[in-house]
Design a protein around this motif. Structure first.
Motif, PDB file in Angstrom:
ATOM      1  N   PRO A 199     -28.965  12.062   7.306  1.00 31.05           N
ATOM      2  CA  PRO A 199     -30.400  12.085   7.603  1.00 31.05           C
ATOM      3  C   PRO A 199     -31.023  10.713   7.403  1.00 31.05           C
ATOM      4  O   PRO A 199     -30.593   9.927   6.569  1.00 31.05           O
TER       5      PRO A 199
ATOM      6  N   PRO B  20     -33.963  28.864  14.087  1.00 29.06           N
ATOM      7  CA  PRO B  20     -32.755  28.251  14.651  1.00 29.06           C
ATOM      8  C   PRO B  20     -32.585  28.644  16.118  1.00 29.06           C
ATOM      9  O   PRO B  20     -32.746  29.809  16.478  1.00 29.06           O
TER      10      PRO B  20
ATOM     11  N   SER C  47     -43.497  19.763  17.509  1.00 30.17           N
ATOM     12  CA  SER C  47     -42.147  19.891  16.947  1.00 30.17           C
ATOM     13  C   SER C  47     -41.436  18.541  16.928  1.00 30.17           C
ATOM     14  O   SER C  47     -40.469  18.316  17.663  1.00 30.17           O
TER      15      SER C  47
ATOM     16  N   VAL D  32     -38.905  15.691  16.049  1.00 25.35           N
ATOM     17  CA  VAL D  32     -37.528  15.696  15.557  1.00 25.35           C
ATOM     18  C   VAL D  32     -37.438  14.705  14.400  1.00 25.35           C
ATOM     19  O   VAL D  32     -37.712  13.519  14.559  1.00 25.35           O
ATOM     20  N   THR D  33     -37.052  15.192  13.237  1.00 20.64           N
ATOM     21  CA  THR D  33     -36.985  14.352  12.040  1.00 20.64           C
ATOM     22  C   THR D  33     -35.574  13.910  11.704  1.00 20.64           C
ATOM     23  O   THR D  33     -35.388  12.977  10.916  1.00 20.64           O
ATOM     24  N   ASN D  34     -34.574  14.561  12.296  1.00 17.41           N
ATOM     25  CA  ASN D  34     -33.194  14.184  12.004  1.00 17.41           C
ATOM     26  C   ASN D  34     -32.262  14.707  13.090  1.00 17.41           C
ATOM     27  O   ASN D  34     -32.511  15.756  13.698  1.00 17.41           O
TER      28      ASN D  34
ATOM     29  N   GLU E  55     -27.219  18.705  16.264  1.00 18.71           N
ATOM     30  CA  GLU E  55     -28.098  19.532  15.437  1.00 18.71           C
ATOM     31  C   GLU E  55     -29.386  18.752  15.209  1.00 18.71           C
ATOM     32  O   GLU E  55     -29.391  17.706  14.566  1.00 18.71           O
TER      33      GLU E  55
ATOM     34  N   THR F 133     -33.280  18.631  13.763  1.00 17.56           N
ATOM     35  CA  THR F 133     -34.151  19.238  12.761  1.00 17.56           C
ATOM     36  C   THR F 133     -35.608  18.931  13.078  1.00 17.56           C
ATOM     37  O   THR F 133     -35.970  17.779  13.366  1.00 17.56           O
ATOM     38  N   THR F 134     -36.440  19.959  13.057  1.00 18.15           N
ATOM     39  CA  THR F 134     -37.895  19.811  13.171  1.00 18.15           C
ATOM     40  C   THR F 134     -38.512  20.430  11.917  1.00 18.15           C
ATOM     41  O   THR F 134     -37.801  21.068  11.127  1.00 18.15           O
TER      42      THR F 134
ATOM     43  N   THR G 193     -34.595  24.500  13.862  1.00 19.96           N
ATOM     44  CA  THR G 193     -33.510  23.612  14.285  1.00 19.96           C
ATOM     45  C   THR G 193     -33.033  24.001  15.675  1.00 19.96           C
ATOM     46  O   THR G 193     -33.218  25.133  16.126  1.00 19.96           O
TER      47      THR G 193
ATOM     48  N   SER H  99     -29.469  23.605  18.141  1.00 16.79           N
ATOM     49  CA  SER H  99     -28.076  23.218  18.309  1.00 16.79           C
ATOM     50  C   SER H  99     -27.781  23.170  19.803  1.00 16.79           C
ATOM     51  O   SER H  99     -28.041  24.141  20.525  1.00 16.79           O
TER      52      SER H  99
END
Length: 450
Positions: free
Chosen positions: A4, A41, A224, A226-228, A238, A240-241, A245, A247
């Motif tokens: 991350p 998810p 939303s 995207v942080t990672n 993958e 992450t918000t 998430t 996928s």
């Protein structure tokens, strides 16, 4: 496994908030739907970061091919450049002159790119028709206004280049004929019209495009960010918000001038956002139009390096844009507004009394290569990106999305070689914005003497 990393962007926080677009005219012309945040998810074939022209066009093409697609946006569709630009759907996308492009890439590559810019305009026209998007289309091509005698001479030399390389017959108007064509301003020495392209309401276009994307089965999530981004052992991405998430097998980055410096890390130092600002007047009366002698609805721009772009809208408001400040603060925002009004009054002196009812700003993306990018992201499996349209994103940003979909699917229109060149890093990295005052200062001097 990618670790991350904290998201970071280049400008002050104000650039990414609501203040710069609080008084945007486009946002008053159509109801703006709200898309709920991702909150669970989610799994899909392809995930796209960015719900502007590029991201939505990629999503539409992939969904039509049968893919399960998710689009994520830190705000809402059209919040960024796609909903706040000048609405010029025209040739362009690179910041290289034709001669520099020929010297760097050769005749075949340059001609391939120029033909692609034409296909890009046709692509948007087809979308408007196919999906019945009412976007206030007008203007027969685009008109370049010569701001000096030297630029007039250079402009006349371009006519033969356009004919040979693009098969387009441009027309030139000398200064003494501008008034009879409704292009009266003492500022200009001539005009070159390229009969390809048209003007639109960019917000109506992007909202109509988002509706078409939804109808194709794509899921769009707003608010939303995207942080990672990581990849699992199977190679799936993958994302992450804050509340969910995603996928996905394929990842598409379509964030342009609003890109993060760190998510993904590949973006660091590769995109230079610059500010562009627009004012729109109140509606002008027939008498006011006649007083100035500007009645043409051609979309126009001038030949300065620090260019102005302008057009008379269908409801008789005048739109006028220019490159903005090197900072994103309220003081810089207000200073650019003052400068915009001064330039407007100089070019259109009969309208100095006309109120400016709307003013806003946004970010345009520049590449170190000075050419747009649409291709695989180096060092990241099953990842593609498209960005850096150098102020011509309506057509090129839209078509770049279609080109990315073709690369992912393995069939469709071919991407020009010069657009797949990996984005180079700017020399000063995270401090690259410091070069803008120097560049703008040089351009200002050049515009005065040439």
């Amino acid at each position: 496994m990618i670790q991350p990393i904290q998201s970071r962007r280049l400008y002050e926080e104000m650039a990414y908030g609501s203040f710069p677009i609080a008084n945007s005219y486009w946002r008053t012309t159509i109801a703006l739907p709200t898309h709920s945040p991702l909150d669970a998810p989610t799994y899909c074939d392809s995930v796209i970061i960015g719900a502007g022209y590029t991201g939505l066009n990629t999503a539409l093409a992939l969904a039509k091919a049968g893919q399960n697609v998710v689009v994520l946006d830190a705000q809402q569709p059209g919040w960024g450049a796609s909903g706040r630009n000048g609405g010029f759907c025209c040739l362009g996308g690179a910041s290289l002159s034709l001669r520099r492009m020929l010297g760097r890439f050769g005749l075949n590559a340059a001609q391939e790119f120029l033909q692609t810019t034409r296909h890009a305009v046709d692509h948007v026209a087809s979308l408007l028709e196919t999906y019945s998007i009412s976007a206030d289309r007008h203007s027969h091509g685009e008109t370049l206004m010569a701001h000096s005698a030297a630029s007039k001479k250079e402009m006349q030399n371009e006519i033969e280049d356009l004919r040979k390389l693009l098969g387009v017959q441009a027309t030139f108007l000398p200064k003494e004929e501008l008034a009879e064509h409704g292009l009266c301003s003492r500022e200009f020495h001539g005009a070159l019209t390229v009969p390809i392209g048209f003007a639109i309401n960019p917000m109506k276009y992007v909202i109509g495009l988002a509706q078409a994307v939804l109808q194709s089965g794509v899921r769009i999530y707003g608010e939303s960010p995207v942080t990672n981004i990581t990849q699992d052992y199977q190679g799936r991405h993958e994302l992450t918000t804050p509340n969910g998430t995603v996928s996905a097998q394929n990842l598409i980055i379509a964030t342009n001038g609003y890109s993060s410096e760190t998510v993904p890390a590949w973006l660091a130092g590769r995109v230079l956002p610059v500010q562009s600002s627009i004012l729109v007047t109140r509606q002008l009366s027939p008498q006011e139009l006649a007083d100035q002698g500007w009645t043409s609805r051609q979309m126009c721009y001038d030949s300065r390096k620090l260019l102005h772009y302008f057009r008379l809208l269908p409801d008789n408001r005048m739109l006028f844009g220019l490159r903005g400040s090197c900072r994103s603060t309220q003081a810089a925002h207000n200073a650019t507004k003052t400068r915009a009004r001064q330039d407007f009054d100089r070019m259109f002196p009969a309208w100095t009394h006309v109120e400016t009812s709307h003013y806003w700003s946004g970010l345009v993306a520049i590449a170190r290569n000075l050419t747009p990018f649409a291709g695989p992201v180096p060092g990241m499996n099953q990842t593609w990106g498209a960005m850096c349209y150098h102020g011509n994103g309506v057509a090129m940003g839209s078509y770049a999305g279609a080109l990315l979909a073709s690369q992912i699917l393995g069939h469709g229109p071919k991407t020009p070689t010069l657009m797949t060149q990996p984005l180079r890093r700017f020399e000063l990295g995270r401090w690259r914005r410091l070069i803008l005052p120097l560049i703008y200062g040089w351009y200002e001097i050049r515009d005065r003497v040439l």
